[in-house]
Design a protein around this motif. Structure first.
Motif, short mmCIF file in Angstrom:
data_model
loop_
_atom_site.label_atom_id
_atom_site.label_comp_id
_atom_site.label_asym_id
_atom_site.label_seq_id
_atom_site.Cartn_x
_atom_site.Cartn_y
_atom_site.Cartn_z
N CYS A 156 0.90 -1.04 -0.02
CA CYS A 156 -0.22 0.02 -0.11
C CYS A 156 0.91 1.31 0.00
O CYS A 156 0.32 2.45 -0.08
CB CYS A 156 -0.88 -0.14 1.17
SG CYS A 156 -0.22 0.32 2.65
N GLY A 157 2.23 0.97 0.12
CA GLY A 157 2.91 2.25 0.28
C GLY A 157 3.14 2.83 1.50
O GLY A 157 3.77 4.00 1.52
N GLY A 158 2.47 2.49 2.23
CA GLY A 158 2.63 3.10 3.85
C GLY A 158 3.89 2.87 4.36
O GLY A 158 4.65 2.37 3.99
N MET A 159 4.28 3.59 5.31
CA MET A 159 5.34 3.59 6.22
C MET A 159 5.40 2.19 6.97
O MET A 159 4.48 1.89 7.74
CB MET A 159 5.61 4.80 6.99
CG MET A 159 6.88 4.94 7.80
SD MET A 159 7.22 6.44 8.68
CE MET A 159 6.27 5.95 10.26
N LEU A 160 6.45 1.68 7.07
CA LEU A 160 6.82 0.55 7.80
C LEU A 160 7.64 1.18 9.28
O LEU A 160 8.14 2.30 9.26
CB LEU A 160 7.75 -0.33 7.36
CG LEU A 160 7.48 -0.89 5.98
CD1 LEU A 160 8.45 -2.06 5.71
CD2 LEU A 160 6.05 -1.57 5.99
N ARG A 161 7.03 0.41 10.34
CA ARG A 161 7.93 0.70 11.42
C ARG A 161 8.24 -0.51 12.23
O ARG A 161 7.88 -1.70 11.85
CB ARG A 161 6.62 1.23 12.29
CG ARG A 161 5.44 0.24 12.71
CD ARG A 161 4.57 0.78 13.97
NE ARG A 161 5.25 0.33 15.08
CZ ARG A 161 4.78 0.84 16.26
NH1 ARG A 161 3.58 1.60 16.36
NH2 ARG A 161 5.25 0.69 17.44
N PRO A 162 9.20 -0.70 13.07
CA PRO A 162 9.56 -1.71 13.65
C PRO A 162 8.53 -2.34 14.62
O PRO A 162 7.93 -1.68 15.27
CB PRO A 162 10.45 -1.23 14.63
CG PRO A 162 11.07 0.03 14.31
CD PRO A 162 9.95 0.63 13.76
N ASN A 163 8.19 -3.68 14.54
CA ASN A 163 7.25 -4.29 15.01
C ASN A 163 7.48 -4.12 16.78
O ASN A 163 7.38 -5.28 17.42
CB ASN A 163 6.92 -5.60 14.57
CG ASN A 163 5.38 -6.09 14.96
OD1 ASN A 163 4.73 -5.20 15.53
ND2 ASN A 163 5.35 -7.38 14.59
N VAL A 164 7.91 -3.13 17.31
CA VAL A 164 8.15 -3.13 18.77
C VAL A 164 6.93 -2.31 19.41
O VAL A 164 6.35 -1.45 18.64
CB VAL A 164 9.52 -2.74 19.13
CG1 VAL A 164 10.64 -3.68 18.55
CG2 VAL A 164 9.81 -1.53 18.48
N VAL A 165 6.69 -2.41 20.79
CA VAL A 165 5.98 -1.46 21.54
C VAL A 165 6.70 -0.31 22.07
O VAL A 165 7.90 -0.46 22.65
CB VAL A 165 5.34 -2.30 22.65
CG1 VAL A 165 4.55 -1.49 23.53
CG2 VAL A 165 4.48 -3.56 22.49
N LEU A 166 6.08 0.84 21.44
CA LEU A 166 6.98 2.17 21.60
C LEU A 166 6.43 2.74 23.02
O LEU A 166 5.26 2.36 23.75
CB LEU A 166 6.69 3.13 20.61
CG LEU A 166 7.18 2.82 19.32
CD1 LEU A 166 6.83 3.74 18.18
CD2 LEU A 166 8.87 2.46 19.30
N PHE A 167 7.07 3.65 23.51
CA PHE A 167 6.57 4.11 24.91
C PHE A 167 5.23 4.65 24.84
O PHE A 167 4.82 5.47 23.70
CB PHE A 167 7.48 5.30 25.37
CG PHE A 167 9.01 4.82 26.23
CD1 PHE A 167 8.73 4.65 27.45
CD2 PHE A 167 10.05 4.52 25.56
CE1 PHE A 167 9.63 4.15 28.22
CE2 PHE A 167 10.78 3.78 26.05
CZ PHE A 167 10.88 3.83 27.54
N GLY A 168 4.27 4.40 25.67
CA GLY A 168 2.92 5.07 25.53
C GLY A 168 2.12 4.21 24.55
O GLY A 168 0.93 4.61 24.66
N GLU A 169 2.49 3.23 24.13
CA GLU A 169 1.55 2.40 23.29
C GLU A 169 1.19 1.20 24.16
O GLU A 169 1.90 0.45 25.04
CB GLU A 169 2.12 1.88 21.99
CG GLU A 169 2.47 2.62 21.07
CD GLU A 169 3.35 2.29 20.00
OE1 GLU A 169 2.76 2.57 18.67
OE2 GLU A 169 4.21 1.45 19.91
N PRO A 170 0.01 0.46 23.97
CA PRO A 170 -0.45 -0.68 24.78
C PRO A 170 0.11 -1.82 24.32
O PRO A 170 0.83 -1.69 23.22
CB PRO A 170 -1.89 -0.76 24.50
CG PRO A 170 -2.22 -0.01 22.99
CD PRO A 170 -0.99 1.16 23.14
#
Ligand code: ZN
Length: 268
Positions: A156-170
Motif C-alpha cells: 500500500c506504500g504506507g510507512m513501515l515501523r519496527p514491530n516493537v511496542v513504543l513508549f506510551g503504546e499498549p
C-alpha cells in the motif's frame, strides 16, 4: 550449592513430576550477558539517548528516518548477539515441563534462538517491520535493505515501523492475555533479570502469587519483586540458571531411581 537454588529446584522438579505448568518472566538482565545493551541501567541506552526522541509514536511520525536509523542499529546489535547460558538453560528447563511459557520483555528473540518454544513477546520484536497503514508484516531483513529510510510497504506504500511496542503504546492484547493466563495457572513463576517495574508486566508476578504460584526471583540485585518472592536467588541468569537446571535434573533422576527401587520391591 546455595540453599535457594536447591529450594527452587525442589519446587520445579515437583511441578515436573506432577505434570504442572511453569512460566518465566524475563527482562533485559538476561540479554545483557549476551552483550545487548539494556535500556534502564545507569549505563544503559536511555542514559545516552532520550527515549522520547527514539521510542515514542510521536518521534516515529515526526522523525521517521532518525528513528529508523536508530532501530537499525539496535537490530544489528541483536543480530550479532548469541544466546547465553541463561537462555539455553531456560530452554532446557522448558523442555522438561508439560507446559512452560517464557514471557519476555526483550525484543531480541534470543529465547527462540536458544530453543525455547512457547515465547510470549510482550514488547514485540526487532525481527519484524509492520506497515502502519495496512498492518502487513515484513521480515526486518527486507525492510532495512530498502534504499530509503523509512522503508515502505510494498502493498500500500504506507510507512513501515519496527514491530516493537513504543513508549506510551499498549501491549499486544493477545500476548498479554496469554501471559496473564499462564501466570495464573503456573505452579511456579520465575522472574529473571527484570525489576518488573513497568506495568502491565509488573502485575504478572502479583497475579501468579495470588493464584498460589511459587515466585522464584533470579537477579543480582534485590528488586520490588523480592518483597513478594518466595525464593530469591542472587546472581546472574547465566550463572544461576544452569546450576538450577542441573539440580532439577538431579532430583528427577533420584525420583526415578526411588520409583524403580519401589517397583523392584513390589516384584519380589
Ligand atoms: Zn501497507
Amino acid at each position: 550449592m546455595e540453599t535457594e537454588i536447591v529450594d527452587a529446584a525442589i519446587v520445579i522438579s515437583n511441578t515436573i513430576i506432577a505434570k504442572g505448568y511453569g512460566a518465566a518472566l524475563t527482562g533485559a538482565g538476561i540479554s545483557k550477558e549476551s552483550g545487548i545493551p539494556t535500556f534502564r541501567d545507569k549505563d544503559g541506552l536511555w542514559s545516552k539517548f532520550k527515549p522520547e526522541e527514539f521510542a515514542t509514536p510521536e518521534a516515529l511520525f515526526k522523525h521517521p528516518k532518525k528513528v529508523w536509523e536508530w532501530y537499525k542499529g539496535r537490530y544489528f546489535d541483536v543480530l550479532k548477539a548469541k544466546p547465553n547460558k541463561g537462555h539455553l538453560a531456560l530452554a532446557e528447563l522448558g523442555s522438561l515441563l508439560k507446559l512452560f511459557f517464557v514471557i519476555t520483555q526483550n525484543i531480541d528473540r534470543l529465547h527462540q534462538r536458544a530453543g525455547s518454544r512457547n515465547v510470549i513477546e510482550l514488547h514485540g520484536n526487532l525481527f519484524q517491520a509492520k506497515c502502519v497503514d495496512c498492518g502487513t508484516i515484513y521480515p526486518m531483513d527486507e525492510a532495512v535493505k530498502q534504499d530509503k529510510m523509512p522503508p515502505k510497504c510494498k502493498r500500500c506504500g504506507g510507512m513501515l515501523r519496527p514491530n516493537v511496542v513504543l513508549f506510551g503504546e499498549p501491549l499486544p492484547e493477545d500476548a498479554l492475555d496469554t501471559a496473564i493466563e499462564m501466570a495464573s495457572r503456573s505452579y511456579f513463576f520465575l522472574v529473571i533479570g527484570t525489576s518488573a517495574l513497568v506495568y502491565p508486566a509488573a502485575s504478572l508476578p502479583l497475579i501468579a502469587k495470588r493464584n498460589a504460584s511459587v515466585i522464584i526471583e533470579v537477579n543480582p540485585e534485590p528488586t520490588p519483586v523480592t518483597e513478594i518472592a518466595d525464593i530469591s536467588i542472587r546472581g546472574k541468569a547465566g550463572e544461576i540458571l544452569p546450576k538450577l537446571v542441573h539440580e532439577v535434573k538431579k532430583l528427577l533422576k533420584e525420583d526415578l531411581e526411588e520409583n524403580e527401587e519401589e517397583n523392584k520391591k513390589e516384584d519380589e
